[in-house]
Design a protein around this motif. Structure first.
Motif: not given
Length: 175
Positions: A34-41, A100-107
């Motif tokens: 809703a806030a950005s109009g972009a696909a969610p992270a 999914s999609p999900a992670v349990a680690h950073n970049d």
């Protein structure tokens, strides 16, 4: 002299492009925030916790960023994602919880998950919990039980989390 055919071709291309874009069904488009109009992270899984209640045991998986798709299913054995090795949880019945999609680690590849990796649990129905995978956009947990788990999955917000309630067997039924 060649200007009109080029303009006509350009106009036809624009109209075709606009027409194709408008015929894509809304269900095929990525979800928007809703806030950005972009696909969610991608969801970030930060913790898993558990607790016993009067008529059920509860597993809670804490999330950041978004709400992933969640599937909870009974499986005959719990494998670690990526290797297929059997997860050493004692129990006769198992639930696989997959996000999914999900992670349990950073970049950088470092774990941001602070919950148990493999844990024996002493609750009426829940006997063990394990993080079984953080692999290719999927985060997977396994839960062990002595009797067939009757479960209900709920999503809660502020903060984001997934809740799996597993009902205790009726009194006098024997587990």
């Amino acid at each position: 002299m060649y200007r009109r055919p080029r303009l006509a071709a350009l106009a036809a291309g624009v109209l075709l492009t606009a027409g194709v874009g408008s015929t894509v069904p809304a269900s095929a488009a990525p979800p928007r925030t809703a806030a950005s109009g972009a696909a969610p992270a991608t969801a970030v899984v930060t913790n898993a916790r558990w607790g016993g209640h009067g008529s059920f045991d509860r597993i809670v998986i804490d999330l950041r960023n978004s709400r992933p798709h969640v599937s909870v299913r009974s499986v005959p054995v719990l494998p670690y994602d990526g290797t297929g090795r059997k997860v050493p949880l004692a129990g006769k019945h198992f639930l696989e919880i997959r996000l999914s999609p999900a992670v349990a680690h950073n970049d950088a590849g470092h774990s941001v998950y602070r919950g148990p990796k493999l844990l024996k649990v002493h609750l009426p129905v829940l006997k063990g919990l394990a993080l079984t995978g953080d692999f290719e956009g999927y985060v997977t947990f396994g839960a062990a039980f002595d009797s067939k788990p009757l479960h209900k999955t709920t999503r809660l917000h502020s903060p984001e989390r997934v809740v799996i309630d597993v009902r205790h067997p009726p009194a006098g039924c024997g587990a």
